[in-house]
Design a protein around this motif. Structure first.
Motif, PDB file in Angstrom:
ATOM      1  N   LEU A  57      41.878 -10.774  43.877  1.00 51.27           N
ATOM      2  CA  LEU A  57      42.825 -11.819  43.471  1.00 51.27           C
ATOM      3  C   LEU A  57      44.005 -11.267  42.683  1.00 51.27           C
ATOM      4  O   LEU A  57      45.048 -11.914  42.584  1.00 51.27           O
ATOM      5  N   ILE A  58      43.875 -10.099  42.109  1.00 50.27           N
ATOM      6  CA  ILE A  58      44.993  -9.467  41.402  1.00 50.27           C
ATOM      7  C   ILE A  58      45.861  -8.666  42.370  1.00 50.27           C
ATOM      8  O   ILE A  58      47.094  -8.774  42.361  1.00 50.27           O
ATOM      9  N   ILE A  59      45.233  -7.860  43.245  1.00 56.05           N
ATOM     10  CA  ILE A  59      45.978  -6.926  44.093  1.00 56.05           C
ATOM     11  C   ILE A  59      46.690  -7.642  45.244  1.00 56.05           C
ATOM     12  O   ILE A  59      47.858  -7.341  45.552  1.00 56.05           O
ATOM     13  N   THR A  60      46.026  -8.605  45.884  1.00 55.22           N
ATOM     14  CA  THR A  60      46.615  -9.259  47.058  1.00 55.22           C
ATOM     15  C   THR A  60      47.948  -9.945  46.737  1.00 55.22           C
ATOM     16  O   THR A  60      48.951  -9.705  47.430  1.00 55.22           O
ATOM     17  N   PRO A  61      48.031 -10.796  45.693  1.00 55.44           N
ATOM     18  CA  PRO A  61      49.340 -11.390  45.383  1.00 55.44           C
ATOM     19  C   PRO A  61      50.399 -10.356  44.994  1.00 55.44           C
ATOM     20  O   PRO A  61      51.586 -10.546  45.291  1.00 55.44           O
ATOM     21  N   LEU A  62      49.974  -9.264  44.342  1.00 59.61           N
ATOM     22  CA  LEU A  62      50.940  -8.231  43.958  1.00 59.61           C
ATOM     23  C   LEU A  62      51.576  -7.581  45.183  1.00 59.61           C
ATOM     24  O   LEU A  62      52.788  -7.348  45.227  1.00 59.61           O
ATOM     25  N   ALA A  97      44.754  -4.537  51.784  1.00 62.17           N
ATOM     26  CA  ALA A  97      44.889  -3.727  50.560  1.00 62.17           C
ATOM     27  C   ALA A  97      44.021  -4.303  49.447  1.00 62.17           C
ATOM     28  O   ALA A  97      43.355  -3.559  48.711  1.00 62.17           O
ATOM     29  N   GLY A  98      44.005  -5.630  49.310  1.00 62.14           N
ATOM     30  CA  GLY A  98      43.177  -6.265  48.281  1.00 62.14           C
ATOM     31  C   GLY A  98      41.703  -6.002  48.475  1.00 62.14           C
ATOM     32  O   GLY A  98      40.964  -5.701  47.526  1.00 62.14           O
ATOM     33  N   LEU A  99      41.238  -6.083  49.729  1.00 61.52           N
ATOM     34  CA  LEU A  99      39.824  -5.819  50.020  1.00 61.52           C
ATOM     35  C   LEU A  99      39.498  -4.337  49.873  1.00 61.52           C
ATOM     36  O   LEU A  99      38.431  -3.967  49.384  1.00 61.52           O
ATOM     37  N   GLY A 100      40.425  -3.482  50.311  1.00 55.61           N
ATOM     38  CA  GLY A 100      40.163  -2.047  50.277  1.00 55.61           C
ATOM     39  C   GLY A 100      40.130  -1.458  48.880  1.00 55.61           C
ATOM     40  O   GLY A 100      39.470  -0.445  48.648  1.00 55.61           O
TER      41      GLY A 100
END
Length: 764
Positions: free
Chosen positions: A312-317, A331-334
């Motif tokens: 939830l932090i990486i995906t929106p970024l 990228a968020g999952l990885g």
């Protein structure tokens, strides 16, 4: 036993266990990384206790991370780093800051920690992802050059660089704010001075040194010199209070700009693989299975929190930096795991008294579980997208993310060539076409490459080449040809398949990343598949054969014969079981299913050329399993369908549904002497706004309207109440005389643009 000899025995034991674990994982079709971790658990102190010198083994295992990051630096290079500098510096820095901030607030609010310093420490641990695990997964899948691969590696690089800063700040966390500020300032000064020194050495010291080593023409000396450079710079960073890993990566970056970078990588890769397996096994030795079992519920809860929180932090970024939704999701999952460098921080925190031993063990257990799960998560990503695209609500958002980000103003509208991928191969194709006056459209998803295209003054589409929206904007329907030179196999397959949905008769040439992709790409409909390594072999052989006196026409005929046979003479013979496994693995990443052919199916007894499955339904037939158990992988156009067959088919959900209609006889199969044509409906056509029932072509001309292509939708076997709209492309099937009669009678003034189709076995 002597201490020195004991260490040798321990090393042999760890490497043997890692080899056995990796082999077992490979046989079970699991990531070999999982085998290395489990091997470490088995031989470690909490397992069978075979390893006595754990500290020494862990110290040697640091070479694994050092060589992994050194090789990454050599491959990545400063030029590659510039491509993702925005998301690397901005996104990576924001991700670390937000993770630390959120973790501190949540942990204080829930009472997990007793002071802000402990919350910051915990946030620092959670902010780091695993460079080693993610890099290995991307390399195994040949995805380091993809947009999401570049984004993940860019963020990981910043995380690795931040490790030195975190280690410098840790001792001052429980001190006044002034001391923390001094520690941060001193760490930044050290990092800046080291960066300046690395740039200077990369320009004036490293290249001459490599040239000197290369002049000796000694492989041993060159390898020894490279290893000395790598480990020397790594030890220097350790001495400066930074990390060995950071130094190894910077050493790789320095060498990447020299002319011997490829040679360096070739020599170092075997060392990297051996020490990397030792490193992952050493992580396994830290795992206490008894502690994990006794605290399984708590650890699984922490794992879930880590995965969901970091996602939830990486995906929106990533979305904030204008990357497509799919890239952001991958990228968020990885990156939603805790990295191996968190072990370093956790150990330092334990020695400084920032955490208790129980919390330390919980951190180790949670980190270990996230590392084990990451390869499975990355492997499941394509299936997750397939499932998501089958749901109308999610499909809408995913399709919106695939719209072009930018389009040039001067796009050609017809008779152009679409080039997907503007890497070295794509640039060469564009240059050769331009030199001969052919119009081109370049499609790429890399912002830096699109900038190169802009500077060259070329028409372009900035977006995902595997997107139907992007391909339609590129004018694939009216193109003269198409070249696909994308960096990863999955995007290549999707781009090929979707381009043929829009223009089934398009002449498409595809670059195969690996030899095993050749037949798969031909089966998906490529007119020509080029594999660079095989092409290099052909050109070298042709030159040598001409030099020894063989006539050039004879050489050209033989070379063309090898190309026509899909390089079969150059490819080593492989067991059918191995080919079948590769086919299943490739189709698992696409939307596929085994379909039992109905008993009374009208397709029974027809050849694949006669059924024309791809053109009518969009489905690609990859394999046939006969009733007797025999399996035909990559069947050709002359293959006949038999009763009791099970068909391995690939397609979108609506394509599979259309094939089901065709196989059950609910949709008409073209007669034996029928041909099919696409026609395009112009704005002033007399059939615009009329329903298919009103046209009544089936009764009047004995013509079936098998499909309608409308914007981003493909209506297969449309119902009679569907109306025709301007811009539609209709797939008509019937006798050639009937097709000519119908189009002449309804379009005497060429109101319809006829797009003829010649059925080619290479497209089936």
């Amino acid at each position: 036993m002597q201490e020195d000899f004991r260490l040798i025995v321990d090393l042999v034991s760890v490497l043997a266990a890692a080899a056995a674990g990796g082999l077992l994982a490979a046989l079970l079709k699991q990531p070999v990384l999982l085998g290395y971790l489990l091997a470490g658990v088995v031989v470690g102190p909490t397992g069978l206790g075979l390893i006595k010198e754990v500290v020494q083994v862990e110290t040697l295992a640091q070479f694994g991370v050092a060589f992994l990051l050194f090789a990454l630096g050599v491959e990545f290079s400063f030029s590659e780093l510039k491509k993702v500098k925005a998301i690397s510096l901005g996104g990576g820095g924001l991700q670390i800051t937000l993770t630390v901030l959120v973790t501190t607030l949540v942990s204080l609010g829930l009472g997990w920690v007793t002071s802000p310093a402990q919350g910051v420490f915990l946030g620092a641990i959670l902010s780091l992802s695993s460079t080693a695990v993610v890099l290995k997964c991307l390399m195994e899948r040949n995805e380091t050059g993809t947009p999401y691969g570049q984004v993940m590696l860019g963020i990981l690089v910043v995380q690795d660089l931040a490790l030195g800063l975190m280690l410098a700040v840790l001792p001052a966390l429980d001190k006044p704010v002034e001391e923390i500020g001094l520690a941060v300032g001193w760490a930044l000064i050290q990092t800046g001075l080291f960066a300046l020194g690395a740039i200077a050495a990369g320009i004036w010291v490293i290249p001459p040194l490599l040239r000197l080593l290369a002049k000796t023409e000694s492989r041993e000396l060159f390898l020894l010199g490279v290893v000395a450079i790598c480990l020397g710079i790594a030890l220097l960073t350790e001495h400066l209070g930074l990390s060995i890993e950071m130094g190894a990566f910077v050493a790789g970056l320095m060498i990447s700009e020299a002319e011997y970078a490829d040679q360096t990588l070739t020599y170092v890769e075997p060392l990297r693989d051996i020490f990397a397996s030792l490193f992952f096994a050493s992580i396994g030795m830290l795992i206490d299975p008894v502690f994990l079992w006794n605290n399984i519920e708590l650890i699984l809860g922490l794992v879930a929190i880590v995965f969901v929180g970091k996602f939830l932090i990486i995906t929106p970024l990533v979305r904030l930096f204008r990357y497509p939704l799919k890239t952001a999701l991958i990228a968020g999952l990885g990156l939603a795991q805790i990295g191996e460098f968190s072990f370093v921080l956790a150990s330092e925190g334990l020695s400084l008294g920032l955490v208790s031993r129980r919390v330390y063990l919980l951190i180790l257990g949670t980190t270990a579980v996230t590392l084990v799960l990451t390869p499975f998560v990355l492997r499941l990503v394509p299936r997750l997208f397939t499932w998501a695209e089958s749901l109308p609500l999610l499909k809408k958002y995913l399709e919106e993310s695939d719209v072009p980000l930018a389009i040039a103003d001067d796009l050609p509208t017809q008779n152009h060539v679409v080039v997907c991928g503007y890497g070295q191969i794509g640039r060469n194709i564009v240059r050769l076409l331009q030199d001969r006056g052919y119009p081109v459209v370049v499609v790429d998803q890399s912002e830096s490459r699109i900038q190169q295209v802009r500077e060259a003054g070329l028409p372009y589409i900035y977006g995902n080449a595997a997107s139907l929206h992007v391909l339609e904007k590129a004018g694939v329907a009216h193109a003269q040809g198409m070249a696909i030179a994308l960096p990863d196999p999955m995007s290549t397959r999707l781009c090929l398949k979707r381009a043929l949905e829009i223009a089934p008769d398009l002449d498409i040439v595809v670059r195969a990343n690996q030899g095993k992709d050749i037949e798969l790409l031909y089966q998906l409909g490529a007119r020509e598949v080029v594999q660079p390594e095989f092409e290099a072999s052909l050109e070298l052989s042709a030159h040598l054969l001409n030099g020894v006196g063989l006539p050039l026409p004879a050489i050209q005929r033989e070379v063309q014969q090898i190309r026509n046979s899909h390089y079969l003479e150059l490819r080593p013979e492989r067991p059918s079981a191995e080919i079948s496994r590769e086919l299943k693995a490739a189709t698992e990443e696409m939307n596929s299913k085994w379909y039992p052919l109905p008993e009374e199916s009208p397709l029974t007894g027809m050849t694949l050329e006669e059924t024309d499955i791809r053109r009518l339904t969009g489905v690609t037939l990859m394999a046939i399993r006969r009733a007797g158990g025999a399996e035909l992988d990559y069947p050709d156009a002359a293959t006949t369908l038999e009763q009791g067959d099970r068909l391995l088919i690939v397609g979108e959900s609506d394509e599979l549904a259309a094939f089901d209609e065709l196989a059950k006889g609910e949709a008409a199969v073209p007669a034996e002497n029928a041909s099919c044509q696409w026609i395009q409906v112009l704005e002033d056509s007399t059939i615009v706004c009329k329903t298919l029932a009103e046209l009544d072509w089936r009764r009047q001309y004995k013509i079936q309207i098998q499909a309608i292509r409308r914007e981003n939708k493909f209506l297969r076997f449309p119902a009679d109440d569907v109306d025709v709209q301007a811009g539609d492309r209709l797939l008509l099937c019937g006798s050639f005389h009937a097709l000519n009669q119908a189009t002449t009678s309804i379009s005497p003034k060429f109101e319809l643009s006829i797009l003829p189709i010649s059925i080619d076995s290479a497209e089936l």
